[in-house]
Design an enzyme around this catalytic site. Sequence first.
Site, short mmCIF file in Angstrom:
data_model
loop_
_atom_site.label_atom_id
_atom_site.label_comp_id
_atom_site.label_asym_id
_atom_site.label_seq_id
_atom_site.Cartn_x
_atom_site.Cartn_y
_atom_site.Cartn_z
N HIS A 156 0.82 -1.21 0.00
CA HIS A 156 0.00 0.00 0.00
C HIS A 156 0.86 1.26 0.00
O HIS A 156 0.39 2.31 -0.45
CB HIS A 156 -0.94 -0.01 1.20
CG HIS A 156 -2.16 -0.85 0.99
ND1 HIS A 156 -3.44 -0.40 1.21
CD2 HIS A 156 -2.29 -2.14 0.56
CE1 HIS A 156 -4.31 -1.36 0.92
NE2 HIS A 156 -3.63 -2.42 0.55
N ASN A 180 -7.23 2.07 3.64
CA ASN A 180 -6.11 1.74 4.51
C ASN A 180 -6.49 1.60 5.99
O ASN A 180 -5.62 1.36 6.83
CB ASN A 180 -5.02 2.81 4.39
CG ASN A 180 -4.26 2.71 3.09
OD1 ASN A 180 -4.27 1.67 2.44
ND2 ASN A 180 -3.59 3.79 2.70
#
Length: 319
Positions: free
Chosen positions: A70, A98
């Site tokens: 990520h 996230n």
Amino acid sequence: MRAAAAKNLVRLLIMVEVVVGLAGPGAAALSMDYYGMSCPFTEMVVMSVVNQAVMDDPTLAAGLLRLHFHDCFVQGCDASVLIDSTPGNTAEKDAPANKSLRGYEVIDRIKQILEMQCPGVVSCADILALAARDAVNMAGGPYYGVPVGRRDGTRSNAADTIALPAPTLNATTLIQLFGSHGFTVQDLVALSGGHTLGVAHCASFKNRLATETTTLDASLASSLSSTCSAGGDGATATFDRTSNWFDGVYFRDLQRRRGLLTSDQTLFESAETQRMVNMFAMNQAYFFFAFQQGMLKMGQLDLKEGTLGEVRTSCRLVN
């Protein structure tokens, strides 16, 4: 003896070829011994902390791998995913995509130790890359060399996480998205194999229960439906049967139409990617090799150079 030496030389040459061949923009600044003089125990510290963390909580292997992914897919490998939000800015870590990321405390601990040993030397971006490698290895996956020398970014904005692949994407769109970052179809399928670790929330796969019944094993569908009905969008299910162990079971589950996300199962359903799924399902060693190549390439996405980067004192704060 000579045969063994020859094999080791071949392995070394292959590793050098892989690292050099995968070099992208900014990659020239990276090297295997970047901290050899300035902070020689960097890798030992990272490995020690990660190994202890994963022994204490095996689910952190997935968390640390996902943190690195990520980070790199949003503005490059610059540890921007670690920066805390401020009153005037919502950072990447607080974006919806996230919210479920884990492992920040492990990175904080590594950084704390390294700052005591070598103040202002080791970047948070390098810590993320090394920690992901060690987490995978601790979970039974391959060990691979990680070139270091990345610099930390100074920007982190939740809006940028739109660059992350959505769990509902099909293979054609995934190929295009990964291809825009220089990844091959093999890279895409191998990196997707990182889902051999960890879990996903119902919010990410409930669409499959309603619209993809022909590509979803009936018994799995029933189990997932019960999980989501009882726990709502926040409930979780494992990606495969061995969710804390890095292996080829993920691909064998795709063959049985037991992929959790749309973006997982599509890899088997699409002619563009099915061959690689079958190859990895049959040959775990080949999956491990391809995964290493993909990770080396991913770890060199859009690196920051010169004044575009820094080495943060705290991974959570821009200097």
